[in-house]
Write an enzyme that holds these catalytic residues in place. Structure first.
Site, PDB file in Angstrom:
ATOM      1  CG  ASN A 113      -1.977  -0.928   1.317  1.00 51.96           C
ATOM      2  OD1 ASN A 113      -2.462  -1.374   0.279  1.00 51.96           O
ATOM      3  ND2 ASN A 113      -2.400  -1.287   2.519  1.00 51.96           N
TER       4      ASN A 113
ATOM      5  CE  LYS B 164      -3.285  -4.881   8.665  1.00 49.09           C
ATOM      6  NZ  LYS B 164      -2.688  -3.869   9.529  1.00 49.09           N
TER       7      LYS B 164
ATOM      8  CG  LEU C 293      -1.473  -9.877  24.849  1.00 50.39           C
ATOM      9  CD1 LEU C 293      -1.080 -10.538  26.153  1.00 50.39           C
ATOM     10  CD2 LEU C 293      -2.961 -10.038  24.604  1.00 50.39           C
ATOM     11  N   GLY C 294      -0.099  -5.681  22.547  1.00 53.34           N
ATOM     12  CA  GLY C 294       0.268  -4.256  22.583  1.00 53.34           C
ATOM     13  C   GLY C 294       1.237  -3.970  23.715  1.00 53.34           C
TER      14      GLY C 294
ATOM     15  CB  THR D  80       1.452   2.734  11.417  1.00 51.91           C
ATOM     16  OG1 THR D  80       0.536   3.739  11.815  1.00 51.91           O
ATOM     17  CG2 THR D  80       1.003   2.105  10.110  1.00 51.91           C
TER      18      THR D  80
ATOM     19  CG  ASP E 275       2.544  -5.109   9.587  1.00 48.92           C
ATOM     20  OD1 ASP E 275       1.730  -6.023   9.784  1.00 48.92           O
ATOM     21  OD2 ASP E 275       2.228  -4.012   9.102  1.00 48.92           O
TER      22      ASP E 275
ATOM     23  N   GLY F 163       5.506   6.348  10.557  1.00 43.38           N
ATOM     24  CA  GLY F 163       5.425   5.650   9.274  1.00 43.38           C
ATOM     25  C   GLY F 163       5.389   4.143   9.438  1.00 43.38           C
TER      26      GLY F 163
HETATM   27  O1  RIB Z   1      -0.124  -2.765   9.550  1.00 44.76           O
HETATM   28  C1  RIB Z   1       0.050  -1.468   9.078  1.00 44.76           C
HETATM   29  C2  RIB Z   1      -0.433  -1.339   7.671  1.00 44.76           C
HETATM   30  O2  RIB Z   1      -1.817  -1.527   7.649  1.00 44.76           O
HETATM   31  C3  RIB Z   1      -0.217   0.012   7.050  1.00 44.76           C
HETATM   32  O3  RIB Z   1       1.041   0.146   6.443  1.00 44.76           O
HETATM   33  C4  RIB Z   1      -1.389   0.158   6.099  1.00 44.76           C
HETATM   34  O4  RIB Z   1      -1.031   0.123   4.752  1.00 44.76           O
HETATM   35  C5  RIB Z   1      -2.318  -0.984   6.454  1.00 44.76           C
HETATM   36  O5  RIB Z   1      -2.289  -1.969   5.546  1.00 44.76           O
END
Ligand code: RIB
Length: 291
Positions: free
Chosen positions: A10, A39, A212-213, A239, A243, A278
């Site tokens: 994305n 992701k 669990l954050g 964000t 991942d 980011g």
């Molecule tokens: O997990 C974070 C991602 O979730 C972001 O980069 C966004 O694109 C969404 O897909």
């Protein structure tokens, strides 16, 4: 053993706001930045920065040059990536003054997978290879069926959790990487202890990693349970924290490290990611977490 990640890419449009916009409200944002994300892409970048060679299968649109470049710059094997007509996937992300976020997704080319393309790419992977999936692309159910028949080790990060996952045969998943919300949906319980008990009952052969954050993470495989605290840092933007954790966790697993060490390294990497703004750009390199 090879690892293939079939997942989204994305363009993330990140708006810095005072608070997340409410229903019916119009607010001004303080800043707009665009980053590479998705992701799928974030998890491949995390794997690669953690030191693992990863193949990424995904689809970008005409505007997807920056996503292709990001993959190449990070040493991801891009031979199975496709560029097609139309728009790439994108995300509209609001990050507020308390570092909370909200994400609106437009799937674009991420939902243009065909069975032919999947069959063609999976032809190149054999029994024992690992396949990583999230839920921002179409045909996840089909991919799981084909991969299972081939004997691949299927890892699912069921994120974002939605109705598309209902057609996925979860009994074919070997490793679940789930947060509290996703775990509650799959297991049908909210308390982490209940979630883990129910996951073990439903999928006794699967490894479960529950994140669990700021409360850390828990690994469960049969009777082995290992917990890891979150590492406290000043949070700027969460964000891609999940991942990052996923990529580092799998990298550690592929390197046959002890689970305790893998969880600790993954927690460190996720902590570094939340301390930066980011998605892909916030993911640390292994040398960063070792220092
Ligand atoms: O997990 C974070 C991602 O979730 C972001 O980069 C966004 O694109 C969404 O897909």
């Amino acid at each position: 053993m090879k690892i293939l990640n079939i997942g989204s890419l994305n363009i993330d449009y990140v708006y810095t706001v005072d608070h997340i916009v409410k229903e019916g409200e119009t607010i001004a944002s303080m800043q707009l930045e665009s980053f590479c994300g998705g992701k799928g892409l974030n998890q491949s970048i995390a794997l690669s920065r953690a030191g693992t060679k990863v193949y990424h299968m995904g689809i970008v649109g005409e505007d997807g040059e920056m996503l292709l470049e990001a993959c190449k710059n990070d040493g991801i094997d891009t031979r199975y990536l496709k560029q097609i007509e139309g728009k790439s996937g994108h995300a509209i992300i609001q990050v507020d003054k308390d570092a909370q976020n909200s994400i609106l997704l437009y799937a674009g080319s991420n939902r243009m997978f065909t069975k032919e393309y999947i069959d063609e790419v999976l032809e190149n992977f054999q029994e024992g290879d690992m396949l990583l999936l999230q839920n921002e692309i179409n045909l996840v159910d089909y991919i799981v069926e084909v991969a299972y028949k081939k004997g691949l080790i299927i890892v699912l990060n069921p994120s974002p959790y939605n109705e598309y996952l209902e057609s996925v045969d979860m009994s074919k998943i070997s490793i679940f990487l789930v947060n509290e919300v996703e775990a509650a949906q799959i297991a049908g319980a909210e308390d982490p202890k209940d979630v883990l008990t129910l996951m073990k009952e439903k999928y006794p052969e699967a490894k479960v990693i529950l994140t669990l954050g700021d409360k850390g993470s828990i690994y469960q495989y049969k009777d082995q349970v290992v917990s890891q605290d979150a590492i406290k840092v000043k949070v700027v933007d969460t964000t891609a924290a999940g991942d990052t954790f996923t990529g580092y966790f799998l990298a550690g697993l592929l390197a046959n490290k002890p689970v305790e060490q893998i969880l600790q390294e993954s927690a460190k990497a996720a902590a570094m990611a939340v301390s930066r703004k980011g998605a892909a750009v916030s993911i640390p390199y292994r040398r960063d977490i070792e220092n």
